[in-house]
Design an enzyme around this catalytic site. Structure first.
Site, PDB file in Angstrom:
ATOM      1  N   LYS A 185       0.820  -1.224   0.000  1.00 52.37           N
ATOM      2  CA  LYS A 185       0.000   0.000   0.000  1.00 52.37           C
ATOM      3  C   LYS A 185       0.848   1.266   0.000  1.00 52.37           C
ATOM      4  O   LYS A 185       0.576   2.202  -0.752  1.00 52.37           O
ATOM      5  CB  LYS A 185      -0.917   0.015   1.233  1.00 52.37           C
ATOM      6  CG  LYS A 185      -1.945  -1.085   1.275  1.00 52.37           C
ATOM      7  CD  LYS A 185      -2.876  -0.923   2.468  1.00 52.37           C
ATOM      8  CE  LYS A 185      -2.182  -1.138   3.807  1.00 52.37           C
ATOM      9  NZ  LYS A 185      -1.734  -2.529   4.006  1.00 52.37           N
ATOM     10  N   THR A 186       1.838   1.323   0.885  1.00 52.52           N
ATOM     11  CA  THR A 186       2.594   2.564   1.047  1.00 52.52           C
ATOM     12  C   THR A 186       3.300   2.951  -0.241  1.00 52.52           C
ATOM     13  O   THR A 186       3.208   4.094  -0.713  1.00 52.52           O
ATOM     14  CB  THR A 186       3.609   2.422   2.193  1.00 52.52           C
ATOM     15  OG1 THR A 186       2.906   2.128   3.405  1.00 52.52           O
ATOM     16  CG2 THR A 186       4.392   3.705   2.382  1.00 52.52           C
ATOM     17  N   GLU A 213      -3.493   5.914   1.705  1.00 52.28           N
ATOM     18  CA  GLU A 213      -3.231   4.524   2.044  1.00 52.28           C
ATOM     19  C   GLU A 213      -4.365   4.056   2.949  1.00 52.28           C
ATOM     20  O   GLU A 213      -4.574   4.612   4.022  1.00 52.28           O
ATOM     21  CB  GLU A 213      -1.882   4.405   2.748  1.00 52.28           C
ATOM     22  CG  GLU A 213      -1.527   3.009   3.169  1.00 52.28           C
ATOM     23  CD  GLU A 213      -0.157   2.923   3.819  1.00 52.28           C
ATOM     24  OE1 GLU A 213       0.134   1.882   4.433  1.00 52.28           O
ATOM     25  OE2 GLU A 213       0.626   3.901   3.728  1.00 52.28           O
TER      26      GLU A 213
END
Length: 503
Positions: free
Chosen positions: A146-147, A200
């Site tokens: 995600k990041t 995120e």
């Protein structure tokens, strides 16, 4: 004799921390003007993102944490008043809203004081949603990746001349900070602003249900965070619930190489949601045709819905190639008029998020990388990326891994053992408890007992530095993996390698 009936399968349950309970008193950002907010555990990467956006929106911000940290100094420099330790006295008069994370408990004195004073207490995801206001939200969800994908999507939009707001759960040097209303930060920006917001979206506690994203990327969907969700089926149900929040005309983007994400896309299509796929398979809308990885980057040829694209990345690892594809697809879905080469050019310089395959240092030809990997798939991806590097050096892959959470270690012991078996040698540190109580039945040996001989358990208090120094030789890559405090061990490994080189 009759065969007993099989037990009825339980119906999957959507669990979310957003629902009011002992800590949280409100699910949403309150209506009306919010001028002052207090952030409990403000020093965390995700919590500091809330504080950063609030400061840029011109709000008064106070906060607290148990200790100082890298995000607290910059917030103080912008005017936030932050105390170390928790006390009701830190809750300033006139506070309109209190923001908490899942780690904050009901007996926190600031939460108790807020409830006594009738101040709404909301989760950080609800705060992010409220702060982004009318912006078109691009949410990046998934068990891992995600990041990096959030940062890449933000940079891609910048490459096409957009200036999106963003918020993510780690420091990203290429963005300058972990959240903002634009590259320079605009104090006048606030919930009434427009444009894009890239976030995120965290599945660990179901808090991503605070968002109703116009574009949703799901990088992967696997069983994790079972301490909160209970079952793998409940994890899937939470992602399905998030997909259902995509408004009419929105887009779901899934990695078709991942079984869980692919199934989610198929479910969404049956519900009438527009779906795009990315990956390596022939049915992917965004597909890798050629991938040439070096020690400092990756050259790519991609098939896209808009024609073939040649580009390059400043990061290595096939997982980062997939992240880049997801980011490009998301940016183009949000900004359909944007030129694809410009979007690609925006993410080319991305060098990675903090603790995502960071080169911590090199001693005597031995490179040491620090990575946040704490799920078996993440460990496997980090080892694969390192394997790509040592192909050119003739070296080996050595791993020091710190398991994160007793519940995760117990649930995925065999998978961790399999992922670590891909290294030439590995050492497993004692389990980092994080938010959980100590479980004496779950240790490093829970993993190593299922692994080959080259995967060894470290004793309590043993860092692995001397073991790595004794084993490493020029050309090797050392991976320091885990979501706990293993990052504090990395300098001692580098020092031990330096001492070994000196003889």
């Amino acid at each position: 004799m009759s065969t007993p009936a099989a037990p009825a399968a339980s119906t999957p349950e959507v669990r979310t921390i957003l629902d009011p309970g002992p800590v949280i008193s409100s699910r949403d950002w309150p209506e009306g003007l919010v001028r002052s907010l207090h952030v409990v555990r403000i020093g965390g990467a995700g919590m500091s993102a809330v504080a950063q956006l609030a400061l840029e929106a011109g709000m008064s911000v106070t906060g607290s944490d148990s200790q100082d940290g890298q995000f607290i100094g910059p917030l103080r420099a912008q005017g936030a008043r932050i105390g170390i330790g928790f006390s009701a006295d830190l809750l300033a008069p006139g506070t309109d809203l209190v923001v908490v994370s899942t780690a904050v408990r009901a007996d926190n004195p600031e939460v108790v004081a807020a409830r006594e004073r009738g101040i709404p207490v909301i989760h950080r995801a609800a705060a992010l949603s409220g702060l982004l206001g009318a912006r078109q939200v691009i949410a990046i969800a998934g068990t891992h990746g995600k990041t990096s994908t959030t940062a890449m999507a933000t940079l891609a939009l910048r490459g096409a001349g957009e200036d999106p707001a963003w918020a993510l759960g780690a420091a990203v040097p290429d963005l300058g900070r972990n959240a903002g209303f634009g590259a320079e930060g605009r104090p006048e920006a606030g919930p009434e602003g427009d444009g894009y917001g890239v976030v995120e979206a965290d599945e660990s506690d179901g808090s991503f249900l605070a968002f109703a994203p116009e574009v949703l990327v799901v990088t992967n969907l696997e069983a994790d965070h079972l301490d909160f969700h209970g079952t793998a089926e409940n994890v899937t149900a939470a992602f399905e619930a998030l997909t259902a929040r995509i408004p009419a005309g929105g887009t779901l983007i899934v990695c078709s190489d991942d079984k869980g994400a692919r199934a989610l896309g198929e479910m969404a299509e049956r519900s009438g949601v527009a779906v795009q796929r990315y990956g390596t398979g022939p049915d992917a809308d965004w597909r890798v045709l050629e991938e040439d990885a070096g020690t400092t980057g990756t050259s790519l040829v991609l098939a896209t819905p808009h024609g073939e694209l040649r580009t390059s990345l400043s990061v290595v690892g096939h997982h980062n190639v997939l992240n880049a594809l997801g980011a490009l697809a998301a940016a183009r879905a949000a900004a359909p008029e944007a030129a694809l080469p410009a979007l690609a050019a925006g993410l080319e310089p991305f060098t990675g998020a903090s603790r995502r395959f960071d080169l911590a240092g090199s001693e005597n030809g031995i490179a040491v990388y620090d990575d946040y990997a704490h799920h078996p798939r993440e460990v496997e991806a980090a080892v694969a990326a390192a394997r790509g590097i040592v192909r050119s050096t003739g070296g080996r892959v050595l791993v020091v891994f710190q398991p994160h959470l007793f519940s995760r270690t117990r649930a995925f012991a065999a998978e961790f053992a399999g992922a670590l078996a891909g290294a030439d040698a590995a050492w497993v540190m004692p389990v980092y408890a994080a938010r959980e109580d100590h479980d004496p039945d779950v240790t490093a040996r829970t993993i190593t007992a299922l692994a080959p001989e080259g995967v060894r358990a470290l004793a309590e208090g043993e860092s692995g530095a001397s073991a790595v120094a004794d084993a490493a030789r020029p050309g090797d890559v050392v991976l320091m993996l885990g979501a706990g405090d293993i990052v504090e061990t990395t300098p001692s490994v580098l020092a031990a390698l330096q001492d070994a080189a000196r003889g």
